[in-house]
Structures are given as structure tokens and as C-alpha cells.
Design an enzyme around this catalytic site. Structure first.
Site, PDB file in Angstrom:
ATOM      1  N   LYS A  19       0.851  -1.200   0.000  1.00 51.79           N
ATOM      2  CA  LYS A  19       0.000   0.000   0.000  1.00 51.79           C
ATOM      3  C   LYS A  19       0.875   1.235   0.000  1.00 51.79           C
ATOM      4  O   LYS A  19       2.052   1.209   0.372  1.00 51.79           O
ATOM      5  CB  LYS A  19      -0.942   0.012   1.213  1.00 51.79           C
ATOM      6  CG  LYS A  19      -0.225  -0.033   2.581  1.00 51.79           C
ATOM      7  CD  LYS A  19       0.267   1.285   3.119  1.00 51.79           C
ATOM      8  CE  LYS A  19       0.858   1.148   4.522  1.00 51.79           C
ATOM      9  NZ  LYS A  19       1.578   2.367   4.956  1.00 51.79           N
ATOM     10  N   ASP A 144      -2.704  -1.219  10.658  1.00 52.41           N
ATOM     11  CA  ASP A 144      -2.876  -1.245   9.212  1.00 52.41           C
ATOM     12  C   ASP A 144      -3.504  -2.540   8.703  1.00 52.41           C
ATOM     13  O   ASP A 144      -3.869  -2.626   7.521  1.00 52.41           O
ATOM     14  CB  ASP A 144      -1.535  -1.051   8.500  1.00 52.41           C
ATOM     15  CG  ASP A 144      -1.021   0.375   8.574  1.00 52.41           C
ATOM     16  OD1 ASP A 144      -1.766   1.252   9.057  1.00 52.41           O
ATOM     17  OD2 ASP A 144       0.130   0.608   8.167  1.00 52.41           O
TER      18      ASP A 144
END
Length: 294
Positions: A19, A144
Site C-alpha cells: 500500500k 494497518d
């Protein structure tokens, strides 16, 4: 990214994408010391691959473990154990990782690996937990992890766990790894870190309001290799730090442009060309697995 496939020995392979944090503002701090942030996660079509094989003996084993990290402390092993505890499953697993995402790079490698382990084993073990339940388990492993479990680019608030799906442009990116592993805890403890950024809204972000990564000035000062990479990539576009790590990125107009810049990355640095995506390749893996009637 490799889609899910099952070989004769019953291994299956699942995507664990990287990401980017398109920005990262720290807007306050909770009473327990956790920092409150705002960020936009964009998933990539590139990352690690997790291989999973079900064991009937209940043992969880990581193949090719990370040097210096005991298996019991490994995040993917912890993810598998947390899923077993939450679901009551008595099966075990062999876990292998084809590691591409650099450690300490701010690209979410460990969190993505843990999320893919949760999603993949939930399917393979037949636990039947929904995405929300898996995200709650993932939050116990790292802030996350939920965005990777949910499998969509998202706006995040709180400590990173309050997610709103975003429909973002899907450009090609050049990502540069300068070879500097940056510890997150050090950055959060830095006295010079800006911790009181103004609150931003999703409409203002999507309209193009100027944003920054709060960690970038700290990392630039403390990690000269990252500073050099920022300066070099800045010649090709707006170079930004991702998350709290050492990797930097810039958006470009095409795959051709991305690969051309990657070929020019200075010696001692690693260049990666990857496309931003709104839906995680992991979701494709899951649908492929379900379509096979496994």
C-alpha cells in the site's frame, strides 16, 4: 500478482499487496498515548505472495522464517493463532512467503501478510468469519491490518482503523526503496514530529487540497539515504514518503513512464513500478478460490 492456485500437494497461493499512504496527518493524541491520524491508503497490484497449506495436526509453522525473529513472534504466525482462537478451529497450517515488500519501508508488508493469512486461512479452514470479524482480529495485530483485510483503498482515521472506502484514480507509481529500514516507534517518539495538524475532510482531499506526510521531515533529517532518494525522485514528479517507512513514491502518467524511471534509479536503490488499485488483488484470489468450490 499471482492469483490463487492449488497444486497437487494442497498448497494455495494468495496475494498480499503493498500500500501507499497518499498523505499522513497526525491530528492529536489519545489519553492512552496512541496518536490520532488521517490518511488515504491506496493499494497496489504488487506485493508479497503467501502460500498456505492446511495441516490436520493443529500445528502452525512458518517456512523460511525472517532472520532474528522467533516463529512465535512472527506476525503471520500470530495471525493464524489469533484466527484459531477466535474461531475455535483445530486445524493448523504451513505458511510460506515470497517476500518482495521491503521491511521498514512504509508499504505495509507485515500487515498485508498478516491480513492475507487471516483471509486465506478463514477460507481454507472453513471458519466462516465475515470481513468485519477478521478486521477486528487484525486490529489486534496492527493498525494497518484491517485495510488489507477489507481489501479496498480507503480513507482512515482514529489510529488507522476507522475506514471509509475511497474511489481513487488508479495511476502508475514509481516506488523507490533507498535501503533504509525506518522503525515506526522511533518516528512517533521524535520530539520534532508535528502532532496537531488541522483536520481534513474526504471532499477536500479528493478536491486536491494540499497534504503532507507528517513523518517526512523527521525521516529526511535522520535518514540521509531517504533524503537522497526524495531529492532524486523529485526530479520526476512530486516525491512523497509512504507511511512511516523509508520508501518513497511518485505518480506518473503511464506504465511506460514508470518503467523508464525505474531503469534510471541510482545504484544502491531499488526501483519498483506498480499500479494503484482500488480493489485488492487478494479479493480476486478469494473469488477465484470460491469459484472453484473449494
Amino acid at each position: 500478482m499471482t492469483r490463487v492456485s492449488t497444486a497437487g500437494d494442497a498448497w494455495s497461493t494468495w496475494s498480499a499487496p503493498a500500500k501507499l499512504n497518499l498523505f499522513l496527518h497526525i491530528v492529536g493524541r489519545r489519553a492512552d498515548g496512541y496518536h490520532l491520524l488521517q490518511t488515504a491508503f491506496q493499494l497496489l497490484d504488487w506485493g508479497d505472495e503467501i502460500s498456505l497449506r492446511v495441516r490436520s495436526d493443529g500445528q502452525i509453522h512458518r517456512h523460511d522464517p525472517l532472520p532474528g525473529i522467533p516463529e512465535a513472534a512472527d506476525l503471520v504466525v500470530r495471525a493464524a493463532q489469533a484466527l484459531r482462537e477466535a474461531s475455535g478451529c483445530r486445524l493448523g497450517a504451513d505458511i510460506g512467503i515470497l517476500k518482495r515488500i521491503p521491511l521498514g519501508g512504509g508499504l505495509g508488508g507485515g500487515s498485508s501478510d498478516a491480513a492475507t493469512t487471516l483471509v486465506g486461512l478463514n477460507a481454507l479452514w472453513g471458519c466462516g468469519l465475515d470481513a468485519e470479524s477478521l478486521a477486528r482480529i487484525g486490529l489486534g495485530l496492527g493498525a494497518d491490518v484491517p485495510v488489507f483485510v477489507r481489501g479496498h483503498s480507503a480513507w482512515a482515521e482514529g489510529i488507522g482503523e476507522a475506514l471509509t472506502e475511497l474511489a481513487l484514480p488508479e495511476p502508475w507509481y514509481v516506488i523507490v526503496d533507498p535501503g533504509a529500514s525506518v522503525p515506526t516507534a522511533e518516528l512517533f517518539a521524535a520530539p520534532e514530529l508535528t502532532r496537531a495538524a488541522p483536520q481534513l475532510t474526504i471532499p477536500r482531499f479528493l478536491a486536491g487540497e494540499s497534504t503532507v506526510n507528517a513523518f517526512e521531515p523527521v525521516v529526511r533529517t535522520r535518514y540521509p539515504r531517504v533524503a537522497s532518494a526524495l531529492d532524486w525522485l523529485g526530479q520526476h514528479g512530486q516525491a512523497r514518503l509512504s507511511g512511516s517507512g523509508g520508501c518513497i513514491f511518485t505518480a506518473v502518467n503511464s506504465e511506460e513512464a514508470a518503467r523508464r524511471i525505474v531503469n534510471e534509479v541510482p545504484a544502491g536503490m531499488r526501483g519498483i513500478a506498480a499500479c494503484g488499485v482500488n480493489e485488492s488483488p487478494l479479493m480476486t484470489c478469494l473469488r477465484d478460490w470460491q469459484a472453484k468450490g473449494q
